[in-house]
Design an enzyme around this catalytic site. Structure first.
Site, short mmCIF file in Angstrom:
data_model
loop_
_atom_site.label_atom_id
_atom_site.label_comp_id
_atom_site.label_asym_id
_atom_site.label_seq_id
_atom_site.Cartn_x
_atom_site.Cartn_y
_atom_site.Cartn_z
N LYS A 188 0.75 -1.28 -0.03
CA LYS A 188 0.02 -0.01 0.23
C LYS A 188 0.75 1.39 -0.01
O LYS A 188 2.04 1.09 0.16
CB LYS A 188 -0.84 -0.02 1.24
N TYR A 241 -12.62 -2.60 -4.03
CA TYR A 241 -13.08 -2.82 -2.47
C TYR A 241 -14.82 -2.72 -2.32
O TYR A 241 -15.35 -2.13 -1.51
CB TYR A 241 -12.49 -1.51 -1.71
N PHE A 252 -16.10 4.45 5.95
CA PHE A 252 -14.76 4.79 5.41
C PHE A 252 -14.41 4.28 4.06
O PHE A 252 -13.19 4.31 3.83
CB PHE A 252 -13.86 3.98 6.43
N ARG A 257 -1.82 -14.79 3.84
CA ARG A 257 -3.02 -14.07 4.60
C ARG A 257 -2.66 -14.30 6.22
O ARG A 257 -2.40 -13.28 6.92
CB ARG A 257 -4.28 -14.62 4.68
N THR A 259 -6.63 -7.54 9.90
CA THR A 259 -6.67 -6.18 9.52
C THR A 259 -6.23 -5.11 10.20
O THR A 259 -5.39 -4.65 9.77
CB THR A 259 -8.26 -5.75 9.09
N ARG A 281 1.57 -7.09 9.48
CA ARG A 281 0.85 -5.80 10.07
C ARG A 281 1.26 -5.67 11.55
O ARG A 281 1.07 -4.67 12.13
CB ARG A 281 -0.74 -6.14 10.04
N ASN A 286 -2.39 -0.53 6.76
CA ASN A 286 -1.80 -1.61 7.30
C ASN A 286 -1.05 -2.50 6.32
O ASN A 286 -1.02 -3.87 6.29
CB ASN A 286 -2.96 -2.56 7.69
N HIS A 316 -2.26 -5.56 1.05
CA HIS A 316 -3.58 -6.10 0.78
C HIS A 316 -3.04 -7.57 0.34
O HIS A 316 -2.13 -7.77 -0.21
CB HIS A 316 -4.12 -5.42 -0.45
N GLU A 348 -8.54 -10.93 -8.57
CA GLU A 348 -7.51 -9.68 -8.24
C GLU A 348 -6.34 -10.05 -9.04
O GLU A 348 -5.89 -8.85 -9.67
CB GLU A 348 -7.41 -9.64 -6.58
P1 ADP Z 1 -8.23 -7.15 4.66
O1 ADP Z 1 -7.45 -5.91 4.02
O2 ADP Z 1 -7.69 -7.55 5.82
O3 ADP Z 1 -8.77 -8.28 3.90
P2 ADP Z 1 -11.03 -5.75 4.27
O4 ADP Z 1 -11.06 -6.25 2.92
O5 ADP Z 1 -12.13 -6.20 5.40
O6 ADP Z 1 -9.65 -6.31 5.14
O7 ADP Z 1 -10.83 -4.17 4.09
C1 ADP Z 1 -10.14 -3.54 3.23
C2 ADP Z 1 -9.14 -2.49 3.70
O8 ADP Z 1 -9.90 -1.51 4.22
C3 ADP Z 1 -8.31 -2.98 5.11
O9 ADP Z 1 -6.84 -3.40 4.60
C4 ADP Z 1 -8.08 -1.58 5.72
O10 ADP Z 1 -7.16 -0.69 5.07
C5 ADP Z 1 -9.59 -0.89 5.40
N1 ADP Z 1 -10.40 -1.10 6.44
C6 ADP Z 1 -10.92 -2.00 6.62
N2 ADP Z 1 -11.76 -2.16 7.93
C7 ADP Z 1 -11.60 -0.67 8.23
C8 ADP Z 1 -11.98 -0.14 9.23
N3 ADP Z 1 -12.67 -0.42 10.44
N4 ADP Z 1 -11.12 1.37 9.75
C9 ADP Z 1 -10.49 1.84 8.60
N5 ADP Z 1 -9.94 1.05 7.74
C10 ADP Z 1 -10.59 -0.27 7.42
#
Ligand code: ADP
Length: 156
Positions: A11, A51, A59, A87, A93, A104, A114, A117, A128
């Site tokens: 990222k 997303y 958000f 993963r 996350t 992370r 974080n 991805h 993807e």
């Molecule tokens: P992951 O990346 O762990 O698969 P998600 O697909 O749920 O998680 O979310 C995509 C991205 O959106 C996360 O990596 C993070 O950057 C952001 N995100 C998800 N949930 C939150 C949250 N509650 N607050 C802020 N950012 C979030």
């Protein structure tokens, strides 16, 4: 266990913090094969697709904006059970809740910023990889160290 490919994005927070090499090195040292690697500037359009599962979240726009701060590094990784392995390496996350030793957990203090991805399942990984790489950008070659990474009955 089959060899799988998965998509990782480093990222903008990772690019800005000068952690590109360090994070790629974690995947290399684990024994994953880098099948594709490039920098790209993401757009609102591609991120809305990527997303889409977050589109109802408050958000959503903020997460997309954070992914457009500067180019990201897209990586196609291959290995046995690579989707789960990556993963697990990434950790949950929220960087503050992620265990030490995970990417992370080691490098992030944030839910959003974080570091990586990582695709979360076989269908997602396929979609993807196709979203971020042209077929010819994913290269099929074998690491000469393959036999040092796996026992000969550990892969198909
Ligand atoms: P992951 O990346 O762990 O698969 P998600 O697909 O749920 O998680 O979310 C995509 C991205 O959106 C996360 O990596 C993070 O950057 C952001 N995100 C998800 N949930 C939150 C949250 N509650 N607050 C802020 N950012 C979030």
């Amino acid at each position: 266990m089959a060899l799988e490919k998965t998509l990782v994005l480093l990222k903008p927070c990772t690019v800005q913090r000068g952690l590109i090499g360090e994070i790629i090195s974690i995947f290399e040292k684990k024994g994953l094969r880098i099948a594709g690697l490039k920098m790209m500037q993401l757009t609102d359009e591609i991120l809305s697709e990527h997303y889409s599962h977050l589109s109802e979240k408050p958000f959503f726009q903020r997460v997309k904006d954070a992914m457009m701060v500067c180019p990201v590094v897209a990586i196609a990784l291959e290995g046995v059970d690579a989707i789960n392995v990556v993963r697990t390496l990434a950790g949950p996350t929220n960087g503050r809740a992620a265990a030490p030793g995970t990417i992370r957990g080691s490098y992030s203090m944030s839910f959003q910023e974080n570091i990586v991805h990582a695709s979360d399942g076989p269908e997602t990984a396929k979609a993807e990889l196709a979203r971020f790489f042209k077929p010819e950008e994913i290269l099929e070659y074998r690491l000469s160290t393959f036999g040092n990474i796996y026992a000969n009955d550990e892969y198909l």
